[in-house]
Design an enzyme around this catalytic site. Structure first.
Site, PDB file in Angstrom:
ATOM      1  N   THR A 194       0.860  -1.178   0.000  1.00 43.41           N
ATOM      2  CA  THR A 194       0.000   0.000   0.000  1.00 43.41           C
ATOM      3  C   THR A 194       0.899   1.232   0.000  1.00 43.41           C
ATOM      4  OG1 THR A 194      -1.706  -1.171   1.251  1.00 43.41           O
ATOM      5  CG2 THR A 194      -1.854   1.221   1.181  1.00 43.41           C
ATOM      6  N   LYS A 248      -7.618   1.050  -2.018  1.00 43.02           N
ATOM      7  CA  LYS A 248      -7.064   0.528  -0.760  1.00 43.02           C
ATOM      8  C   LYS A 248      -7.018   1.615   0.309  1.00 43.02           C
ATOM      9  CE  LYS A 248      -5.126  -2.382   2.068  1.00 43.02           C
ATOM     10  NZ  LYS A 248      -3.789  -2.966   1.875  1.00 43.02           N
TER      11      LYS A 248
END
Length: 284
Positions: free
Chosen positions: A110, A185
């Site tokens: 991420t 995300k």
């Protein structure tokens, strides 16, 4: 924006298993992803900064690279699950020059969407393709092969990578071009932080009203107020028990603020719901 959802079987054909895979980032989530790829029959090469991270794979069907460049030169598909933007940049600086044109990189970390886009362009200049592919579900879902993958990238490239992704993912969604997976995300993780913060306040209200906390948690999880936030907060004796998770969620919340603007109504609402809990979890 096109959205494609895939929930097909994880079984790969013999031809698909010929894809030579590599994996870097054998942490709590990356390690079981790599194991699922190996167990699905993909020839898989691993590299790790710490040699002890490779010990669980000895004699287990994987090969080991001594350098990132060695791994890149041997693989058609390389998955990355390292911690942050700097780690991804550092690995890709060695990986991209070593890979053959037509090979691909899947970024499961991420990171900032702009970092993902920049790396994708750098790779494309060398004939390498990048799929923006963050995951959700944690180590339990990785071990079970039921991770959710949020993808950004060329649809044809994603289609070619699906046999690998299906070895560890159940819900596989393309949200747009490179960076779109990271956007999704960041929203997902910031929403989780907000939900945990709201659940924390709900339990606090229950304490003030002298309700049995365990009974209240059980009730909320079975009622219309249920959320993953209630489940996560309900497992904690104290917010500080969630310090590691809170540090990651705070990072992602800050990234979302940088992407959409800290003064937007959406971000202000997210932060108001989750920031106090994250501060307490981190002992700030």
């Amino acid at each position: 924006m096109t959205t494609d959802v895939t929930t097909t079987s994880s079984d790969a054909t013999t031809a698909e298993r010929a894809t030579r895979c590599g994996f870097i980032g054998l942490g709590s989530q990356g390690a079981p992803i790599a194991r699922r790829m190996i167990d699905a029959g993909f020839p898989t090469m691993l590299w790790a900064r710490r040699p002890e991270s490779l010990a669980p794979y000895e004699g287990g069907g994987a090969t080991f690279a001594s350098t990132v460049a060695e791994l890149g030169a041997c693989c058609d598909h390389v998955g990355l699950c390292v911690v942050n933007d700097d780690d991804v940049r550092q690995v890709c600086a060695d990986l991209i020059p070593a890979m053959r044109p037509g090979s691909r990189i899947a970024i499961h970390s991420t990171i900032h969407p702009d970092t993902c886009r920049a790396i994708a362009q750098e790779a494309l200049d060398e004939g390498i393709v990048v799929i923006d592919a963050p995951v959700s579900g944690g180590s339990p879902a990785a071990e079970a092969g039921t991770l959710t993958l949020m993808l950004g990238g060329d649809p044809e490239i994603i289609e070619a990578a699906l046999p690998v992704f299906r070895s560890f993912g159940r819900l596989i969604v393309r949200l747009g071009d490179a960076g779109a997976g990271q956007h999704a995300k960041l929203i997902n993780n910031t929403l989780l932080a907000a939900n945990i913060g709201l659940a924390d306040r709900a339990l606090e209200a229950g304490d003030q009203l002298d309700l049995d906390r365990a009974a209240l948690i059980e009730l909320l999880l079975a009622s219309s107020g249920r959320s993953m936030g209630v489940e996560v907060r309900g497992r904690m004796a104290h917010p500080t028990a969630f310090a590691h998770g809170a540090s990651l969620l705070k990072k992602d919340m800050n990234l979302l603020g940088a992407v959409i603007g800290e003064k937007t109504d959406a971000f202000q609402t997210f932060r108001a719901a989750g920031a106090d809990f994250l501060r307490r979890a981190l002992g700030e």
